[in-house]
Each structure stands twice: as C-alpha cells, then as structure tokens.
Write a protein that holds these residues in place. Structure first.
Motif, PDB file in Angstrom:
ATOM      1  N   LEU A  79      28.333  37.496  53.246  1.00  0.00           N
ATOM      2  CA  LEU A  79      29.670  38.075  53.409  1.00  0.00           C
ATOM      3  C   LEU A  79      30.715  37.005  53.695  1.00  0.00           C
ATOM      4  CD1 LEU A  79      28.801  41.291  55.451  1.00  0.00           C
ATOM      5  CD2 LEU A  79      29.440  41.132  53.037  1.00  0.00           C
ATOM      6  N   LEU A  80      30.339  35.981  54.461  1.00  0.00           N
ATOM      7  CA  LEU A  80      31.286  34.901  54.741  1.00  0.00           C
ATOM      8  C   LEU A  80      31.764  34.241  53.444  1.00  0.00           C
ATOM      9  CD1 LEU A  80      29.732  33.114  57.870  1.00  0.00           C
ATOM     10  CD2 LEU A  80      31.866  34.404  57.774  1.00  0.00           C
ATOM     11  N   CYS A  81      30.832  34.039  52.526  1.00  0.00           N
ATOM     12  CA  CYS A  81      31.186  33.406  51.255  1.00  0.00           C
ATOM     13  C   CYS A  81      31.695  34.405  50.224  1.00  0.00           C
ATOM     14  CB  CYS A  81      29.962  32.686  50.671  1.00  0.00           C
ATOM     15  SG  CYS A  81      29.426  31.258  51.608  1.00  0.00           S
ATOM     16  N   GLY A  82      31.223  35.629  50.296  1.00  0.00           N
ATOM     17  CA  GLY A  82      31.454  36.556  49.204  1.00  0.00           C
ATOM     18  C   GLY A  82      32.657  37.472  49.308  1.00  0.00           C
ATOM     19  N   VAL A  83      33.172  37.698  50.512  1.00  0.00           N
ATOM     20  CA  VAL A  83      34.286  38.640  50.666  1.00  0.00           C
ATOM     21  C   VAL A  83      35.481  38.195  49.836  1.00  0.00           C
ATOM     22  CG1 VAL A  83      35.988  39.547  52.274  1.00  0.00           C
ATOM     23  CG2 VAL A  83      33.577  39.549  52.900  1.00  0.00           C
ATOM     24  N   GLY A  84      35.814  36.928  49.920  1.00  0.00           N
ATOM     25  CA  GLY A  84      36.947  36.416  49.153  1.00  0.00           C
ATOM     26  C   GLY A  84      36.731  36.537  47.657  1.00  0.00           C
ATOM     27  N   ILE A  85      35.498  36.323  47.198  1.00  0.00           N
ATOM     28  CA  ILE A  85      35.195  36.418  45.768  1.00  0.00           C
ATOM     29  C   ILE A  85      35.278  37.861  45.304  1.00  0.00           C
ATOM     30  CG2 ILE A  85      33.400  36.029  44.033  1.00  0.00           C
ATOM     31  CD1 ILE A  85      32.495  33.636  45.750  1.00  0.00           C
ATOM     32  N   PHE A  86      34.783  38.791  46.088  1.00  0.00           N
ATOM     33  CA  PHE A  86      34.909  40.210  45.746  1.00  0.00           C
ATOM     34  C   PHE A  86      36.375  40.626  45.696  1.00  0.00           C
ATOM     35  CE2 PHE A  86      30.407  40.537  46.715  1.00  0.00           C
ATOM     36  CZ  PHE A  86      29.973  41.546  45.856  1.00  0.00           C
ATOM     37  N   ARG A  87      37.175  40.085  46.612  1.00  0.00           N
ATOM     38  CA  ARG A  87      38.602  40.410  46.620  1.00  0.00           C
ATOM     39  C   ARG A  87      39.271  39.901  45.337  1.00  0.00           C
ATOM     40  NH1 ARG A  87      39.919  37.807  50.922  1.00  0.00           N
ATOM     41  NH2 ARG A  87      39.413  39.503  52.355  1.00  0.00           N
ATOM     42  N   GLU A  88      38.910  38.692  44.925  1.00  0.00           N
ATOM     43  CA  GLU A  88      39.474  38.143  43.682  1.00  0.00           C
ATOM     44  C   GLU A  88      39.016  38.955  42.475  1.00  0.00           C
ATOM     45  OE1 GLU A  88      41.652  35.845  43.201  1.00  0.00           O
ATOM     46  OE2 GLU A  88      41.844  35.133  45.266  1.00  0.00           O
ATOM     47  N   ALA A  89      37.764  39.395  42.488  1.00  0.00           N
ATOM     48  CA  ALA A  89      37.258  40.197  41.380  1.00  0.00           C
ATOM     49  C   ALA A  89      38.017  41.512  41.258  1.00  0.00           C
ATOM     50  CB  ALA A  89      35.766  40.467  41.571  1.00  0.00           C
ATOM     51  N   LEU A  90      38.291  42.162  42.387  1.00  0.00           N
ATOM     52  CA  LEU A  90      39.047  43.410  42.358  1.00  0.00           C
ATOM     53  C   LEU A  90      40.478  43.180  41.868  1.00  0.00           C
ATOM     54  CD1 LEU A  90      37.859  45.048  45.707  1.00  0.00           C
ATOM     55  CD2 LEU A  90      37.285  45.770  43.378  1.00  0.00           C
ATOM     56  N   THR A  91      41.076  42.069  42.286  1.00  0.00           N
ATOM     57  CA  THR A  91      42.436  41.745  41.834  1.00  0.00           C
ATOM     58  C   THR A  91      42.467  41.588  40.321  1.00  0.00           C
ATOM     59  OG1 THR A  91      42.932  40.639  43.923  1.00  0.00           O
ATOM     60  CG2 THR A  91      44.321  40.101  42.029  1.00  0.00           C
ATOM     61  N   GLU A  92      41.479  40.880  39.766  1.00  0.00           N
ATOM     62  CA  GLU A  92      41.428  40.687  38.313  1.00  0.00           C
ATOM     63  C   GLU A  92      41.145  41.993  37.584  1.00  0.00           C
ATOM     64  OE1 GLU A  92      42.133  37.946  36.576  1.00  0.00           O
ATOM     65  OE2 GLU A  92      42.729  37.028  38.468  1.00  0.00           O
ATOM     66  N   MET A  93      40.336  42.848  38.169  1.00  0.00           N
ATOM     67  CA  MET A  93      40.016  44.129  37.527  1.00  0.00           C
ATOM     68  C   MET A  93      41.234  45.032  37.476  1.00  0.00           C
ATOM     69  SD  MET A  93      36.185  44.790  39.075  1.00  0.00           S
ATOM     70  CE  MET A  93      35.993  46.393  38.291  1.00  0.00           C
ATOM     71  N   ARG A  94      42.101  44.934  38.479  1.00  0.00           N
ATOM     72  CA  ARG A  94      43.341  45.716  38.443  1.00  0.00           C
ATOM     73  C   ARG A  94      44.244  45.261  37.308  1.00  0.00           C
ATOM     74  NH1 ARG A  94      43.409  44.689  44.216  1.00  0.00           N
ATOM     75  NH2 ARG A  94      42.535  46.456  45.365  1.00  0.00           N
ATOM     76  N   LYS A  95      44.059  44.029  36.869  1.00  0.00           N
ATOM     77  CA  LYS A  95      44.820  43.501  35.735  1.00  0.00           C
ATOM     78  C   LYS A  95      44.110  43.742  34.407  1.00  0.00           C
ATOM     79  CE  LYS A  95      46.579  39.718  38.626  1.00  0.00           C
ATOM     80  NZ  LYS A  95      46.597  38.249  38.823  1.00  0.00           N
ATOM     81  N   ALA A  96      43.076  44.587  34.436  1.00  0.00           N
ATOM     82  CA  ALA A  96      42.276  44.913  33.239  1.00  0.00           C
ATOM     83  C   ALA A  96      41.467  43.720  32.751  1.00  0.00           C
ATOM     84  CB  ALA A  96      43.155  45.450  32.117  1.00  0.00           C
ATOM     85  N   ASN A  97      41.240  42.737  33.602  1.00  0.00           N
ATOM     86  CA  ASN A  97      40.390  41.598  33.264  1.00  0.00           C
ATOM     87  C   ASN A  97      39.039  41.818  33.945  1.00  0.00           C
ATOM     88  OD1 ASN A  97      39.310  39.139  32.556  1.00  0.00           O
ATOM     89  ND2 ASN A  97      40.498  37.964  34.046  1.00  0.00           N
ATOM     90  N   PHE A  98      38.154  42.533  33.253  1.00  0.00           N
ATOM     91  CA  PHE A  98      36.907  42.967  33.866  1.00  0.00           C
ATOM     92  C   PHE A  98      35.804  41.912  33.807  1.00  0.00           C
ATOM     93  CE2 PHE A  98      39.096  46.826  32.482  1.00  0.00           C
ATOM     94  CZ  PHE A  98      39.141  47.537  33.666  1.00  0.00           C
ATOM     95  N   PHE A  99      35.910  40.979  32.874  1.00  0.00           N
ATOM     96  CA  PHE A  99      34.856  39.991  32.713  1.00  0.00           C
ATOM     97  C   PHE A  99      35.419  38.598  32.990  1.00  0.00           C
ATOM     98  CE2 PHE A  99      33.699  43.553  29.946  1.00  0.00           C
ATOM     99  CZ  PHE A  99      32.440  43.858  30.460  1.00  0.00           C
ATOM    100  N   ASN A 100      35.186  38.128  34.194  1.00  0.00           N
ATOM    101  CA  ASN A 100      35.639  36.819  34.612  1.00  0.00           C
ATOM    102  C   ASN A 100      34.605  36.228  35.553  1.00  0.00           C
ATOM    103  OD1 ASN A 100      36.470  37.671  37.495  1.00  0.00           O
ATOM    104  ND2 ASN A 100      37.639  39.086  36.183  1.00  0.00           N
ATOM    105  N   GLU A 101      34.841  35.008  35.999  1.00  0.00           N
ATOM    106  CA  GLU A 101      33.864  34.322  36.833  1.00  0.00           C
ATOM    107  C   GLU A 101      33.607  35.053  38.149  1.00  0.00           C
ATOM    108  OE1 GLU A 101      35.321  30.522  38.303  1.00  0.00           O
ATOM    109  OE2 GLU A 101      37.334  31.086  37.661  1.00  0.00           O
ATOM    110  N   PHE A 102      34.623  35.729  38.680  1.00  0.00           N
ATOM    111  CA  PHE A 102      34.453  36.423  39.950  1.00  0.00           C
ATOM    112  C   PHE A 102      33.554  37.650  39.795  1.00  0.00           C
ATOM    113  CE2 PHE A 102      38.769  34.504  40.054  1.00  0.00           C
ATOM    114  CZ  PHE A 102      38.505  33.511  40.987  1.00  0.00           C
TER     115      PHE A 102
END
Length: 285
Positions: A79-102
């Motif tokens: 969770l220490l490492c992953g919370v920020g990555i999950f947050r970035e993934a959700l941000t990109e998904m809101r932009k309709a970018n579903f397939f990215n490194e996050f």
C-alpha cells in the motif's frame, strides 16, 4: 523601443519608463520538489525494509502466528508503494486512457495477489516505484540547469536614446536600438558592440568556460554575462528572435515535441498494451 515610443506613451523628455522586472516563478517550486524527493526516499526505504524483513521471516511468521499474519505484513509495503499508482491509474481511466503503465502495474499486482503470490506483487510495485524514482532523479539535474537559465533571463534593457538611458522591457527594444550593459549584468539581446571593451561569459549558453573578448564590432549573445567594462550595444534582433529566447523556447516546449521514435512507441503501445492484457485474460480462463 525608441524615445519617440516612450513619449507617445505619456513620458516626458526627462522621464524614462521604468517597468518592474518580473521574477520568473518557474523556479519557485525548487524547495517543494526537494521535499518531495526526501519523502519519496523515506517511503521507498520504509517499504523496502518491511518487504525484506517480511520476505526473510515469512516462514517463521506463518509458523508462529499463522498464515493469515503474512498478508498484513505484505500489505503495508504494498500500500505504501501502490496507493499513488492506483490513484494515477484512476486519473488516467477518467480520461478514457484505460491501458497505460499504471493500470498494467495495478492489474499485474492484483492478479499476483489473487494467485497468492504476495511477495511478487509487492516486489513488482516496489521496483516499479523505485525505477520511477531513479528516472526522476536522473532528470532533476537537467531541470535544475534549465531553472538556473530561466532565472538568469534578462527582463530589462537600458535603452540609450537622445543622451538618455531608459530602462525598458527587453521585448520592447527594436532592431537597431542602442542599449547599455554594465559590468556584472546579463546582456539582454543579441547585438554588436558599438563602444566599450570587456569580456563576456557565454558558458550559460555555449558551455565554453573561457571568457570572450568584446571590442567594438564584436557580436554578443543575449544571456551572456558582461564581466568588466561598460558596453554600448546595437540590437541586431528582437528579443523573441535572440539566441537565448530560442533556447528557452526549445527547452519549454521539448516535452510537447516528441521525436519520431517517441511517436512510434506511443502508437505501438496503444495496440501492444491491450493485446497483452487480452491474451493474459484468455490464458487465465
């Protein structure tokens, strides 16, 4: 800008427009970035230590307490490492970018957890975060050099007209105008020395450490530092067309100007990433 233009703006013969120099706020966030780097180091160090201890004593923890105790031990560094990555993934998904490194990191680690491979999930997230940190540190030196160049950007020029010296913004100096540069000041525009002798430090622009001797007729570059005597220089270009302005423009827009290789990789990733995810889903089924 000539003295005529100054008069047309409401200044009298013995008045000069003295605009205030605008400090460039692009270098104001340096302290904040350093603080963020220290926080990232602490987060990675804590996560790495917890991960290493859990990996080392996993069997003993399971034997002494139970297998269930291993899950929270791995969950903390994850969770220490992953919370920020999950947050970035959700941000990109809101932009309709579903397939990215996050999203790939999230899918891979969640799948590993579902398969019971807790150590692999934490390891993937930790080493990805560590790689991103080293990449950021590698780029920080270049950003600091750019910030130093931006901080040295001249905002004012001492325009000489009708035996008067008026401070005006560099953007307002016309080609052919005479401006004065005193010892220790940055040369605001590209030009040709009309009078005076000095030496100029061009290292911020060219990287050349040796000073350049300036005599009447010598060419000067905007952004150079006048080291000794007072010079009077005739502008040979507008500030927007000066050597320094072109460098700053290239630096500021570099991130928006992708190379052909970068554009190809972006297009390739658009097909490659969803294909790999689809194949992985088929294999899992």
């Amino acid at each position: 800008m000539s003295l005529f233009v100054a008069k047309s703006r409401g200044y009298k013969n013995n008045d000069c427009p003295i605009p205030e120099a605008n400090g460039d706020d692009r270098v104001a966030g340096t302290h904040g970035k350093d603080h963020g780097a220290r926080r990232e180091i602490m987060l990675l160090a804590a996560s790495g230590l917890l991960f290493a201890l859990t990996l080392l004593f996993e069997a003993k923890i399971a034997a002494a307490v139970g297998r269930w105790a291993v899950y929270p031990a791995y969950a903390i560094p994850y969770l220490l490492c992953g919370v920020g990555i999950f947050r970035e993934a959700l941000t990109e998904m809101r932009k309709a970018n579903f397939f990215n490194e996050f999203t790939l990191m999230c899918i891979a680690t969640v799948a590993a957890i579902a398969l019971g491979e807790l150590a692999e999930a934490v390891g993937v997230m930790l080493f990805y975060r560590l790689g991103e940190f080293f990449q950021e540190r590698a780029a920080s030196g270049s950003r600091k050099s750019i910030a130093a160049l931006l901080a040295e950007k001249p905002n004012l020029a001492r325009l000489v007209a009708d035996r008067q010296v008026c401070e005006v913004r560099v953007e307002e100096v016309a080609i052919g105008s005479i401006f004065e540069v005193r010892a220790g000041e940055n040369i605001p525009l590209d030009g040709q020395v009309v009078s005076g002798q000095s030496q100029a430090d061009q290292s911020p622009l060219t990287g050349e450490s040796l000073p350049v001797v300036l005599l009447p007729g010598s060419s000067v570059l905007a952004g150079s530092i006048n080291l000794s005597g007072t010079l009077r220089v005739q502008a040979t270009s507008l500030y927007a067309d000066s050597h320094m302005a072109r460098i700053l423009d290239m630096v500021e827009n570099a991130s928006q100007r992708k190379s052909p290789t970068e554009r190809f990789i972006s297009r390739f990733a658009g097909w490659y990433t969803p294909t790999v995810v689809a194949l992985a889903a088929l294999v899992a089924l």
